[in-house]
Scaffold this motif. Structure first.
Motif, PDB file in Angstrom:
ATOM      1  N   ASN A  55       0.829  -1.211   0.000  1.00 56.05           N
ATOM      2  CA  ASN A  55       0.000   0.000   0.000  1.00 56.05           C
ATOM      3  C   ASN A  55       0.860   1.256   0.000  1.00 56.05           C
ATOM      4  O   ASN A  55       0.596   2.217  -0.725  1.00 56.05           O
ATOM      5  CB  ASN A  55      -0.929   0.010   1.214  1.00 56.05           C
ATOM      6  CG  ASN A  55      -1.969  -1.091   1.145  1.00 56.05           C
ATOM      7  OD1 ASN A  55      -2.221  -1.648   0.080  1.00 56.05           O
ATOM      8  ND2 ASN A  55      -2.559  -1.427   2.279  1.00 56.05           N
ATOM      9  N   LYS A  59       0.916   3.896  -3.122  1.00 58.39           N
ATOM     10  CA  LYS A  59       0.577   5.316  -2.920  1.00 58.39           C
ATOM     11  C   LYS A  59       1.683   6.202  -3.479  1.00 58.39           C
ATOM     12  O   LYS A  59       1.424   7.214  -4.138  1.00 58.39           O
ATOM     13  CB  LYS A  59       0.393   5.612  -1.421  1.00 58.39           C
ATOM     14  CG  LYS A  59      -1.017   5.345  -0.920  1.00 58.39           C
ATOM     15  CD  LYS A  59      -1.248   5.880   0.483  1.00 58.39           C
ATOM     16  CE  LYS A  59      -0.657   4.960   1.536  1.00 58.39           C
ATOM     17  NZ  LYS A  59      -1.154   5.216   2.901  1.00 58.39           N
ATOM     18  N   GLU A  62       1.649   6.107  -7.264  1.00 57.37           N
ATOM     19  CA  GLU A  62       0.480   6.872  -7.742  1.00 57.37           C
ATOM     20  C   GLU A  62       0.827   8.369  -7.771  1.00 57.37           C
ATOM     21  O   GLU A  62       0.531   9.074  -8.746  1.00 57.37           O
ATOM     22  CB  GLU A  62      -0.694   6.603  -6.794  1.00 57.37           C
ATOM     23  CG  GLU A  62      -2.027   7.121  -7.239  1.00 57.37           C
ATOM     24  CD  GLU A  62      -2.873   6.145  -8.052  1.00 57.37           C
ATOM     25  OE1 GLU A  62      -3.343   6.597  -9.102  1.00 57.37           O
ATOM     26  OE2 GLU A  62      -3.060   4.985  -7.655  1.00 57.37           O
TER      27      GLU A  62
END
Length: 235
Positions: A55, A59, A62
């Protein structure tokens, strides 16, 4: 977000439906497999490490322009992600010779490449994920040329971003496997996970393995290695 019926269970994760048809919940397990499922075991705490690390890295990617399926971390082991149709290709980027590459081409493990390599394998358990080239992928209708171009571009982008990022924590990114998926509108996004299960992480100083090779090769210490990666990256 409420967890509804289980849709799928793989070697390392379970996937559950939610009341939103475009979102699913991924639940990370401690189960470990190697050698195409021939070796089975457990790495205690692995699910938590892989969930949180993945995760965190998604992130970060992204923010740097690589679209991913990540939506929200729900708990230590559960994450809400966009529902995708997985492109049936394992996308492997290599910076240094290791594992199957070394065996296949007789190149000593640890040999640094002049430039990163990209490999595709056909994601098919019955066939043991055979290596294929992009012409095979097109011929079998696994992806379009446009999708393959997008996937290749993202894969090298991920490599560049991750390699530089991990070096700050004294970790060398040797090689890694990515999976991509299509959203309902056909957009290609990075899916699956980025973790010590799917990447080869070596300590940049000692060359010590900080990944699943410890389990694969019966070297021991995999639990500590996974925790060490989490400690370095997440504090």
């Amino acid at each position: 977000m409420k967890k509804l019926e289980q849709m799928y269970e793989g070697k390392a994760k379970k996937v559950f439906a939610t009341e939103d048809p475009d979102l699913v919940i991924v639940d990370y397990k401690d189960d470990a497999t190697a050698g195409d499922g021939a070796k089975k075991g457990t790495i205690r705490g692995k699910g938590v490490v892989n969930n949180k690390l993945s995760n965190n890295l998604m992130k970060m990617l992204e923010e740097k322009g690589v679209p991913t399926h990540f939506v929200e971390e729900l708990s230590d082991r559960e994450t809400l992600v966009k529902k995708v149709e997985i492109v049936p290709l394992e996308v492997i980027v290599r910076n240094v010779a290791a594992g199957s590459f070394s065996k296949r081409y007789g190149v000593a493990e640890g040999t640094k490449f002049q430039s990163p390599t990209l490999e595709f394998s056909y994601k098919n358990d019955d066939l043991h994920d055979p290596l294929i080239n992009h012409y095979h992928a097109l011929a079998l209708g696994l992806a379009t040329q446009e999708e393959l171009d997008t996937i290749s571009q993202y894969a090298f982008q991920v490599n560049e971003i991750l390699s530089a990022y991990l070096l700050q924590f004294n970790i060398r990114l040797i090689d890694f496997k990515l999976e991509f998926g299509r959203l309902a509108d056909g957009t290609i996004v990075l899916a699956d996970e980025i973790s010590p299960d799917t990447c080869r992480f070596w300590d940049a100083t000692t060359g010590a393995h900080l990944d699943k090779d410890l389990f694969r090769r019966d070297l021991g210490g995999e639990e500590e290695a996974y925790q060490e990666v989490m400690k370095r990256l997440l504090g």
